[in-house]
Structures are given as structure tokens and as C-alpha cells.
Design a protein around this motif. Structure first.
Motif, PDB file in Angstrom:
ATOM      1  N   GLY A 196     -11.218  -6.119 -19.652  1.00 54.25           N
ATOM      2  CA  GLY A 196     -10.007  -5.455 -19.206  1.00 54.25           C
ATOM      3  C   GLY A 196      -9.036  -6.416 -18.567  1.00 54.25           C
ATOM      4  O   GLY A 196      -9.363  -7.580 -18.290  1.00 54.25           O
ATOM      5  N   VAL A 197      -7.832  -5.923 -18.324  1.00 60.52           N
ATOM      6  CA  VAL A 197      -6.796  -6.721 -17.679  1.00 60.52           C
ATOM      7  C   VAL A 197      -6.006  -5.814 -16.745  1.00 60.52           C
ATOM      8  O   VAL A 197      -5.726  -4.649 -17.054  1.00 60.52           O
ATOM      9  N   ILE A 198      -5.679  -6.343 -15.585  1.00 59.00           N
ATOM     10  CA  ILE A 198      -4.894  -5.624 -14.581  1.00 59.00           C
ATOM     11  C   ILE A 198      -3.599  -6.394 -14.343  1.00 59.00           C
ATOM     12  O   ILE A 198      -3.621  -7.615 -14.125  1.00 59.00           O
TER      13      ILE A 198
ATOM     14  N   PRO B  64      10.718  -0.747  -5.827  1.00 52.22           N
ATOM     15  CA  PRO B  64      10.089  -0.324  -7.084  1.00 52.22           C
ATOM     16  C   PRO B  64       8.792  -1.093  -7.304  1.00 52.22           C
ATOM     17  O   PRO B  64       8.648  -2.238  -6.862  1.00 52.22           O
ATOM     18  N   SER B  65       7.840  -0.469  -7.981  1.00 52.44           N
ATOM     19  CA  SER B  65       6.588  -1.156  -8.287  1.00 52.44           C
ATOM     20  C   SER B  65       5.921  -0.488  -9.481  1.00 52.44           C
ATOM     21  O   SER B  65       6.210   0.663  -9.802  1.00 52.44           O
ATOM     22  N   PHE B  66       5.040  -1.240 -10.132  1.00 61.23           N
ATOM     23  CA  PHE B  66       4.223  -0.650 -11.185  1.00 61.23           C
ATOM     24  C   PHE B  66       2.929  -1.430 -11.309  1.00 61.23           C
ATOM     25  O   PHE B  66       2.844  -2.610 -10.933  1.00 61.23           O
ATOM     26  N   SER B  67       1.920  -0.770 -11.826  1.00 60.42           N
ATOM     27  CA  SER B  67       0.650  -1.436 -12.110  1.00 60.42           C
ATOM     28  C   SER B  67       0.082  -0.869 -13.397  1.00 60.42           C
ATOM     29  O   SER B  67       0.281   0.302 -13.721  1.00 60.42           O
ATOM     30  N   SER B  68      -0.629  -1.715 -14.130  1.00 58.28           N
ATOM     31  CA  SER B  68      -1.213  -1.330 -15.406  1.00 58.28           C
ATOM     32  C   SER B  68      -2.640  -1.850 -15.468  1.00 58.28           C
ATOM     33  O   SER B  68      -2.897  -3.026 -15.168  1.00 58.28           O
ATOM     34  N   THR B  69      -3.570  -0.970 -15.853  1.00 54.09           N
ATOM     35  CA  THR B  69      -4.964  -1.354 -16.042  1.00 54.09           C
ATOM     36  C   THR B  69      -5.403  -0.957 -17.447  1.00 54.09           C
ATOM     37  O   THR B  69      -5.344   0.224 -17.810  1.00 54.09           O
TER      38      THR B  69
ATOM     39  N   LEU C 253       0.823  -1.207   0.000  1.00 48.45           N
ATOM     40  CA  LEU C 253       0.000   0.000   0.000  1.00 48.45           C
ATOM     41  C   LEU C 253       0.859   1.260   0.000  1.00 48.45           C
ATOM     42  O   LEU C 253       0.405   2.330  -0.415  1.00 48.45           O
ATOM     43  N   LYS C 254       2.088   1.143   0.452  1.00 48.80           N
ATOM     44  CA  LYS C 254       2.996   2.291   0.401  1.00 48.80           C
ATOM     45  C   LYS C 254       3.410   2.632  -1.027  1.00 48.80           C
ATOM     46  O   LYS C 254       3.911   3.725  -1.289  1.00 48.80           O
ATOM     47  N   THR C 255       3.221   1.702  -1.961  1.00 48.90           N
ATOM     48  CA  THR C 255       3.587   1.971  -3.351  1.00 48.90           C
ATOM     49  C   THR C 255       2.434   2.596  -4.143  1.00 48.90           C
ATOM     50  O   THR C 255       2.630   2.996  -5.288  1.00 48.90           O
ATOM     51  N   ILE C 256       1.230   2.655  -3.557  1.00 51.40           N
ATOM     52  CA  ILE C 256       0.078   3.251  -4.239  1.00 51.40           C
ATOM     53  C   ILE C 256      -0.064   4.694  -3.779  1.00 51.40           C
ATOM     54  O   ILE C 256      -0.336   4.951  -2.596  1.00 51.40           O
ATOM     55  N   PRO C 257       0.139   5.684  -4.645  1.00 53.79           N
ATOM     56  CA  PRO C 257       0.050   7.084  -4.214  1.00 53.79           C
ATOM     57  C   PRO C 257      -1.366   7.446  -3.792  1.00 53.79           C
ATOM     58  O   PRO C 257      -2.346   7.028  -4.420  1.00 53.79           O
ATOM     59  N   ALA C 258      -1.480   8.214  -2.726  1.00 57.00           N
ATOM     60  CA  ALA C 258      -2.799   8.624  -2.241  1.00 57.00           C
ATOM     61  C   ALA C 258      -3.523   9.494  -3.256  1.00 57.00           C
ATOM     62  O   ALA C 258      -4.755   9.594  -3.225  1.00 57.00           O
ATOM     63  N   ASP C 259      -2.782  10.094  -4.167  1.00 56.92           N
ATOM     64  CA  ASP C 259      -3.390  10.937  -5.192  1.00 56.92           C
ATOM     65  C   ASP C 259      -4.386  10.156  -6.050  1.00 56.92           C
ATOM     66  O   ASP C 259      -5.251  10.733  -6.696  1.00 56.92           O
ATOM     67  N   ASN C 260      -4.285   8.836  -6.072  1.00 57.63           N
ATOM     68  CA  ASN C 260      -5.196   8.003  -6.863  1.00 57.63           C
ATOM     69  C   ASN C 260      -6.464   7.629  -6.111  1.00 57.63           C
ATOM     70  O   ASN C 260      -7.344   6.974  -6.668  1.00 57.63           O
ATOM     71  N   LEU C 261      -6.570   8.012  -4.845  1.00 55.85           N
ATOM     72  CA  LEU C 261      -7.699   7.576  -4.031  1.00 55.85           C
ATOM     73  C   LEU C 261      -8.967   8.374  -4.324  1.00 55.85           C
ATOM     74  O   LEU C 261      -8.946   9.603  -4.395  1.00 55.85           O
TER      75      LEU C 261
ATOM     76  N   ASN D 149     -13.356   4.351 -26.580  1.00 56.50           N
ATOM     77  CA  ASN D 149     -13.773   3.270 -25.687  1.00 56.50           C
ATOM     78  C   ASN D 149     -12.614   2.611 -24.948  1.00 56.50           C
ATOM     79  O   ASN D 149     -12.816   1.606 -24.266  1.00 56.50           O
ATOM     80  N   PHE D 150     -11.416   3.159 -25.091  1.00 57.95           N
ATOM     81  CA  PHE D 150     -10.242   2.512 -24.493  1.00 57.95           C
ATOM     82  C   PHE D 150      -9.638   3.410 -23.410  1.00 57.95           C
ATOM     83  O   PHE D 150      -9.461   4.611 -23.601  1.00 57.95           O
ATOM     84  N   THR D 151      -9.327   2.791 -22.266  1.00 62.39           N
ATOM     85  CA  THR D 151      -8.683   3.498 -21.159  1.00 62.39           C
ATOM     86  C   THR D 151      -7.463   2.707 -20.698  1.00 62.39           C
ATOM     87  O   THR D 151      -7.551   1.494 -20.475  1.00 62.39           O
ATOM     88  N   GLN D 152      -6.340   3.404 -20.551  1.00 61.69           N
ATOM     89  CA  GLN D 152      -5.107   2.781 -20.080  1.00 61.69           C
ATOM     90  C   GLN D 152      -4.550   3.595 -18.910  1.00 61.69           C
ATOM     91  O   GLN D 152      -4.387   4.814 -19.004  1.00 61.69           O
ATOM     92  N   THR D 153      -4.295   2.918 -17.827  1.00 63.36           N
ATOM     93  CA  THR D 153      -3.714   3.565 -16.650  1.00 63.36           C
ATOM     94  C   THR D 153      -2.411   2.879 -16.285  1.00 63.36           C
ATOM     95  O   THR D 153      -2.326   1.644 -16.284  1.00 63.36           O
ATOM     96  N   PHE D 154      -1.413   3.684 -15.967  1.00 63.53           N
ATOM     97  CA  PHE D 154      -0.106   3.151 -15.557  1.00 63.53           C
ATOM     98  C   PHE D 154       0.359   3.908 -14.318  1.00 63.53           C
ATOM     99  O   PHE D 154       0.313   5.134 -14.263  1.00 63.53           O
ATOM    100  N   ILE D 155       0.795   3.153 -13.310  1.00 62.96           N
ATOM    101  CA  ILE D 155       1.336   3.737 -12.078  1.00 62.96           C
ATOM    102  C   ILE D 155       2.704   3.117 -11.820  1.00 62.96           C
ATOM    103  O   ILE D 155       2.840   1.892 -11.738  1.00 62.96           O
ATOM    104  N   GLY D 156       3.710   3.943 -11.697  1.00 65.23           N
ATOM    105  CA  GLY D 156       5.045   3.474 -11.364  1.00 65.23           C
ATOM    106  C   GLY D 156       5.582   4.248 -10.180  1.00 65.23           C
ATOM    107  O   GLY D 156       5.367   5.467 -10.065  1.00 65.23           O
TER     108      GLY D 156
END
Length: 729
Positions: free
Chosen positions: A240-242, A223-228, A111-119, A179-186
């Protein structure tokens, strides 16, 4: 060098705050828009089955991580072992309605790798429906969903000064076209934590006391990353895929000293040094399909997922012991190393379907999940102090949890909201050790009902009542019986014979004027498992029998009654600029039967208060300055452990927004008036164990956030039942 960075950063932040006039004058229109958006929802909403902490666009988000904001969420507390609790009870954490595979310190680091700005918000669901896996309360972390055309995002830089210095950097990108949405968090974090511990152990059998002091310095590079990726096939079908990846390189060093007296006279003392290095990796995947007919209010949600978690750890202990023998002092040096290599694999398939039932406004929901886990923990020891210990072994844990549930909700007379649900869970699990040969194979099924009733006397007054039956299962590592030395001179192991803990919970809530809420909860259990201290023996390298103390989870039989009354209010002042949320709770625990059956000397009846408040002021002096403050007074009483004194947490932050350049600067002060200190006593049949620790969550931090693109967000689409009645996710 790092100790100089924080003061310089704080000075820079002060200068930025001073230079506000020009940017403020040029952006008056945008200020008004921002204030209007924030006023649409109260900071804290109290619903029939949950409390919702609306943090989107709040000043507490700047520079914080999701873990930081979770600490400040009403009803939530975090103990010294990083276990998250709601109203003092253990919870299950979901992210965007998807259960996370992490617990404890693993969940904290993730949870420390997920910025609060995304909440968007944090939902504390105290009376979850049958949709949720039955482990008590649920915390659902809801992230923002951006769907405006083009690229948008933010970059965050944070520097935090606790005992040591830590840094955090994050990049958040979102792209949407048709119709397409891509999110990336690093993100990348470099954190250094310092914790001091003091323990006093008293054993009745030999009338001995042991005083232990230790200090641990840990560093974590993560380091961490996530893609949706999400694609709307048409107005009803979405796929979709996460993908998620998290890694942590850790290193720590610990110094400990201990002194043991028997009958008031010196027996032995020791000095121990410990060093540890580890590497954690997690890879998670989720493939989902959603069919949503908005006109008929029907939803089909299907998820397939696989998760992998691996941990490699090497810990080395060097111990110098001085003991009294035949009136003479004798010295002895011991060393031992522990190698651990964990591999966990999880696979699941989950389907949920919701639709209206009949023409009378009823809603029906059904779903199920199949969950497969395959966990392997190889442990091996090296060094000179191996006599009497198992040098290596491989622990296996495999389970298959299948569940099916149904919920039905309906409103009668436009005043009485109802929901009834039933969940059935069946688990089949196998445990074994390759070398020791110990094994266990077991299976069981449980029916878990829940009921929700809410009656609205008028627009200003309503009363709700919920009942849930829950079951909490031991974590796989709590079964592992491999004996491992700790940095405090003791040993630890799991317990192959652990059983789950069932409980019943009754919850009532009264709403007054939609601003004041009074709730009461009663929980009952006649069995639980908590930390236990047992005495054991090992034979050292000279053939001498040595007594050791071992910590392990154990089942405790005995009735426990818990009563809880909580009052909460959310108020706004100064044209909705100033928001105040205040909560006050009273706990009463009846441990009399529990203590008697387990021959414990702990308090039979425990009574204490808890309180928290969240304050926020938006657009101070019309200068685009947001202020926020949070204070909490909490106690942590768990089964056979009783808190000796309450903890007082507090956080103060100020954020300056530059609308024209989409820049934010945030200054934050954490527990500056009093450093958090955990102090509790654990009672067992043979004695008492008092542990006190000083946490490193204090100091100051500064954050710089640069945004770009359109930052407009919307909530994830849910049915009316899910939004208002609490019947869904």
C-alpha cells in the motif's frame, strides 16, 4: 455576518431535534442493532501497558476533529502551548502505528484536519515496548478500517461559535472491491481564534516589575487531503501507499502594552502592535509492505517514507515607548520585521518482524529503523530597530538516528505474563549557522531496557509492574540561536548547547473485578530542559545600550522525583446504555534538590489532584438520541513552572441520528460555565515570571453529518500479543 450564522445554525439544529418521531418509528430494528454494537466494548479499557479509549460509534465524534476528541481522552492533557501530555508527561504521537513528524502547534493544526468520524480508538500507552522510539509515553491514534464492497463515506459540516466564528467541512470516501481498498479524506477549515494574555515579571537584580497585557486574533484557512491505497496480493501479502497533504494560510494581529517599574517608581511603558502572515505546507508519503501468516502468527512489516514540511512567515512589530530620563518623559518609536522560511526533509526506512518462539507460547519481535532529517531555517530582519541584532542568518540541522530493538514475551503457569525488551538508539547530528559561524557536531548511543510483568491471581484480580528507561531529545528548532522579538515585548531564541533528558519510570497497576484499576507511577530524572529567562543587551539605532529579556530552553541539573497514584473505573447501567468512566489522580513532586542546585525560589514539594469523567447515554428514550459529557480538572506543572490554580474543562453534546436517511445532527457546548484559563509561575535564578492566558476553547457548535454506503468497520489486524499483552504496536 458570521456572528449571526451560529445562532441560526443552533436554531436549525433545535428544530431538527424536535422532528424525530416519524423517523424513529420506522427504524426500531436499526436502533437495536446499533445499541448491540456499542455494548460490545467498554468506553475505556485499562490494559497492562495502556489505557484504550474506544470512541467508534460514540456520540462525541459527531462534528468534532481528532484534536477535539484527544482533549477528552482519559489521562491526556494539553497545555497552553498545545503540547500533548499523558499523566502530565510529554508524549510521542503515532497515527495508525506510524510516528507523526509534527509537534506542538503544527501537530494541533494537522489533527484538526482529521475528522473524528474516522476514529476507531485512542491508545494511551504509558509503558511502551521497545518497538517505540524511546521518548516516554506514546499516544496511538487508530483510524477505522472499512473493507465492505462498494463505495461508502460521509460529509460533515460544522459551525462553531467561540469569541469569533469558525467553520469546518469534510468529505470522507472509501472504496473496496475484492482485494483493493482506497480511502480518501479531504477537509477545509476556516478558524478564527482569540487569546488574551497577562504577565507579571519580577527581577531581583534591579528590583523591577514589568506588567504586560496582550490580545491576539489569529485566522487559519487550512485545506488538506489524505489518500490510502491498499492491495492484498493474496491472503498473506499486502502492499500500500499513503499520501498526505496539509496546508495552512495564517494571519494574525496582536496588541500589547507594558509597564515597567524599578524600585516602585515608573521606568518606562510601551504599546506594541504586531501583524503576521504565514503559509505552512506538509507533504508526507509512506510505502508499506506487510506479510502476515495467520496460521503461524508471523508478521513482517516494512515501511519506506519521506516527509516535507515548509513554513514561510512574515511578522512586523511597531512599538511606541515612553521612558523616563533625567526627570523628563521621552517618546520613541521602533519597528522591526522578521522573515522566516523553514524547510524540513525527513526520510526513513523501518522494518518489524514478529513470530512465536518455541512450543511454549513465547513470542519474539525484532526490528529497526533508519531516520534522516535535513532541516533549514533562514531568518532575516528588516526595519529600523536592527542595531545590535543579527540581521540575517541560515540555521542548519541534520541528523541520522539509527535504532534496533528486540522484545520477548511469554506467559508462565497461565497466570504470569512477561515481556522483556531492549532498544539501542544512536544519533549523529550536526548544527551550524552560516553567518554567525557557530556550529556543533555530536553523537551518542543509548541502551534503553524495559520490563513488563503481569500476574493474574484469578479472573477478578491481577497485578502488573513495568519499568522503562526513556530519553527525550530537544526539537530541532530549540537549537536555533537566532534572536527574534516576541509580541509581548521580549525576545526569544534557541540554545545550541541543549542536551537530551534521560529518565527512569516504574509503573504498577492493580485490576479489581475487571472494572476498578489502581495504578502508581514513580519517575526519576537528574537533568531536564525547560523554559529559561535570561537578561541580555542590544545597542539601539542611537547607539544606546538597551537591556532585554530573552526566553530560551536551558538545561537544569538536579534530581526530580515524581510520584503518581491513579484510580479508574468504567461502569455501565440501564442495559449498557449508560456508560460512566471516572478517573482520579494524585501527584506528588519532589523538587527540593532541583530547586537548591538551580537557586530557585519555587515550591520544593508540589502536591495536587486531577480528575476526569466521561459520561455517555445511547438511544435516549429510544429516540436515537445520544448524549455525552466530559469534565476534567487538571494542573500543569513543568520543571521550573508551577500552576497557580487548576483548570476545569467541560464539554456537553447531544446527537440525533436518523437511521433511515443516515443523517446526524449534533449540538455541542464547550466550557460554557467557565472559560479555560492557564495561570503559572516560572522560577529562575534572577526572578519570577507569572503568565496567565484565557483560551478560546469555549462556546457552542452545531454539526450536520450525512453518511452513505455500508458503515460497518473492523479493527486493524494484530496478533494476540499486540491485542492483549501490549507487546506490539
Amino acid at each position: 455576518m458570521k456572528n449571526i450564522i451560529a445562532p441560526i445554525a443552533l436554531l436549525m439544529g433545535t428544530l431538527v431535534f424536535a422532528q424525530t418521531e416519524k423517523d424513529t418509528v420506522e427504524s426500531k430494528v436499526k436502533e437495536i442493532e446499533a445499541v448491540t454494537f456499542i455494548a460490545k466494548k467498554p468506553t475505556v479499557e485499562s490494559k497492562v501497558d495502556r489505557t484504550v479509549f474506544n470512541v467508534a460509534n460514540s456520540s462525541i465524534l459527531a462534528g468534532n476533529t481528532t484534536w477535539d476528541v484527544l482533549r477528552m481522552t482519559p489521562l491526556v492533557s494539553i497545555d497552553n502551548n498545545d503540547a500533548i501530555k499523558a499523566e502530565g508527561e510529554t508524549v510521542t504521537v503515532y497515527i495508525n502505528d506510524r510516528k507523526t513528524v509534527f509537534t506542538g502547534k503544527e501537530l494541533k493544526e494537522y489533527l484538526k484536519t482529521i475528522p473524528a468520524d474516522n476514529l476507531m480508538k485512542i491508545e494511551v500507552i504509558t509503558s511502551p515496548s521497545s518497538r517505540y522510539e524511546a521518548t516516554g509515553s506514546v499516544i496511538n491514534i487508530v483510524l477505522k478500517k472499512r473493507d465492505d464492497e462498494g463505495i461508502k463515506g460521509s460529509v460533515t459540516f460544522n459551525n462553531r461559535q467561540n469569541t469569533k466564528n469558525s467553520q469546518y467541512t469534510n468529505l470522507n470516501l472509501n472504496y473496496h472491491k475484492k482485494n483493493f481498498t482506497q480511502t480518501f479524506i479531504g477537509s477545509y477549515s476556516d478558524n478564527t481564534n482569540v487569546q488574551s494574555n497577562s504577565s507579571l515579571y519580577t527581577l531581583y537584580d534591579d528590583n523591577s516589575t514589568t506588567q504586560i497585557n496582550s490580545k491576539t486574533i489569529g485566522r487559519y484557512k487550512s485545506p488538506s487531503f489524505s489518500s490510502t491505497s491498499e492491495f492484498e496480493i493474496n491472503n498473506k501479502n499486502t502492499v500500500g501507499v499513503i499520501l498526505e497533504y496539509y496546508q495552512s494560510n495564517s494571519s494574525s494581529s496582536s496588541d500589547a502594552d507594558g509597564l515597567k517599574n524599578v524600585n516602585g517608581e515608573f521606568d518606562n511603558s510601551y504599546i506594541q502592535n504586531q501583524s503576521s502572515n504565514g503559509l505552512n505546507r506538509n507533504l508526507g508519503t509512506n510505502l508499506f509492505y506487510k506479510w502476515y501468516d495467520k496460521e503461524k502468527n508471523k508478521i513482517l512489516d516494512v515501511n519506506f517514507g519521506a516527509n516535507y514540511y515548509g513554513q514561510s512567515d512574515d511578522s512586523y512589530y511597531l512599538k511606541d515607548i515612553t521612558f523616563l530620563k533625567n526627570g523628563l518623559l521621552t517618546n520613541e518609536t521602533k519597528d522591526i520585521g522578521v522573515l522566516t522560511d523553514t524547510e524540513n526533509r525527513n526520510y526513513y526506512i523501518k522494518a518489524d518482524y514478529t513470530q512465536p518462539l518455541g512450543k511454549s507460547g513465547g513470542n519474539f519481535e525484532i526490528g529497526g529503523k533508519m531516520n534522516f532529517n535535513n532541516n533549514v531555517i533562514p531568518n532575516s530582519l528588516y526595519g529600523n530597530n536592527l542595531a545590535g541584532l543579527s540581521k540575517n542568518d541560515i540555521f542548519h540541522y541534520e541528523d541520522n538516528i539509527s535504532s534496533i530493538y528486540a522484545n520477548y514475551s511469554k506467559t508462565f503457569f497461565k497466570k504470569l505474563e512477561t515481556r522483556i525488551g531492549l532498544r539501542y538508539e544512536y544519533i549523529d547530528y550536526k548544527i551550524r549557522q552560516d553567518v554567525a559561524g557557530t556550529s556543533r557536531k555530536d553523537s551518542y548511543g543509548k541502551f534503553l531496557p524495559n520490563i513488563l510483568l503481569k500476574y493474574s491471581f484469578s479472573d477478578k484480580y491481577d497485578l502488573s509492574l513495568t519499568y522503562n528507561k526513556n530519553i527525550w531529545r530537544p526539537w530541532y528548532a530549540e537549537f536555533n540561536p537566532f534572536l527574534i522579538p516576541n509580541n509581548d515585548g521580549f525576545y526569544s531564541r534557541g540554545n545550541l548547547d541543549l542536551e537530551p533528558n534521560p529518565s527512569d519510570r516504574l509503573y504498577m497497576k492493580l485490576g479489581i473485578l475487571k472494572k476498578y484499576f489502581i495504578s502508581a507511577r514513580y519517575m526519576f530524572t537528574d537533568q531536564d530542559y525547560w523554559t529559561d529567562y535570561v537578561q541580555g543587551e542590544i545597542t539601539d539605532s542611537q547607539g544606546k545600550v538597551q537591556k532585554i529579556t530573552i526566553t530560551q530552553p536551558s538545561n537544569f541539573a538536579g534530581k526530580v522525583h515524581k510520584y503518581y497514584v491513579y484510580a479508574n473505573t468504567n461502569q455501565t447501567f440501564f442495559k449498557n446504555k449508560f456508560t460512566v468512566n471516572l478517573g482520579l489522580g494524585w501527584y506528588y513532586i519532589d523538587n527540593s534538590d532541583f530547586n537548591q542546585k538551580n537557586n530557585l525560589d519555587g515550591n520544593k514539594y508540589i502536591s495536587y489532584l486531577s480528575a476526569s469523567t466521561n459520561l455517555s447515554y445511547t438511544n435516549l428514550f429510544n429516540k436515537n438520541i445520544n448524549l455525552s459529557a466530559w469534565v476534567e480538572v487538571s494542573n500543569q506543572n513543568n520543571g521550573n513552572s508551577t500552576t497557580n490554580k487548576p483548570n476545569v474543562f467541560h464539554n456537553i453534546s447531544a446527537t440525533k441520528i436518523f437511521p433511515k436517511t443516515q443523517m446526524e445532527v449534533s449540538l455541542q457546548l464547550m466550557n460554557i460555565f467557565q472559560r479555560p484559563n492557564y495561570d503559572a509561575t516560572t522560577f529562575i535564578q534572577g526572578g519570577t515570571f507569572r503568565n496567565a492566558s484565557k483560551w478560546d476553547w469555549y462556546g457552542a457548535s452545531i454539526s450536520f453529518v450525512k453518511r452513505f454506503g455500508n458503515q460497518k468497520v473492523k479493527e486493524n489486524t494484530k496478533t494476540d500479543v499486540e491485542k492483549n499483552g501490549g507487546g506490539g504496536k
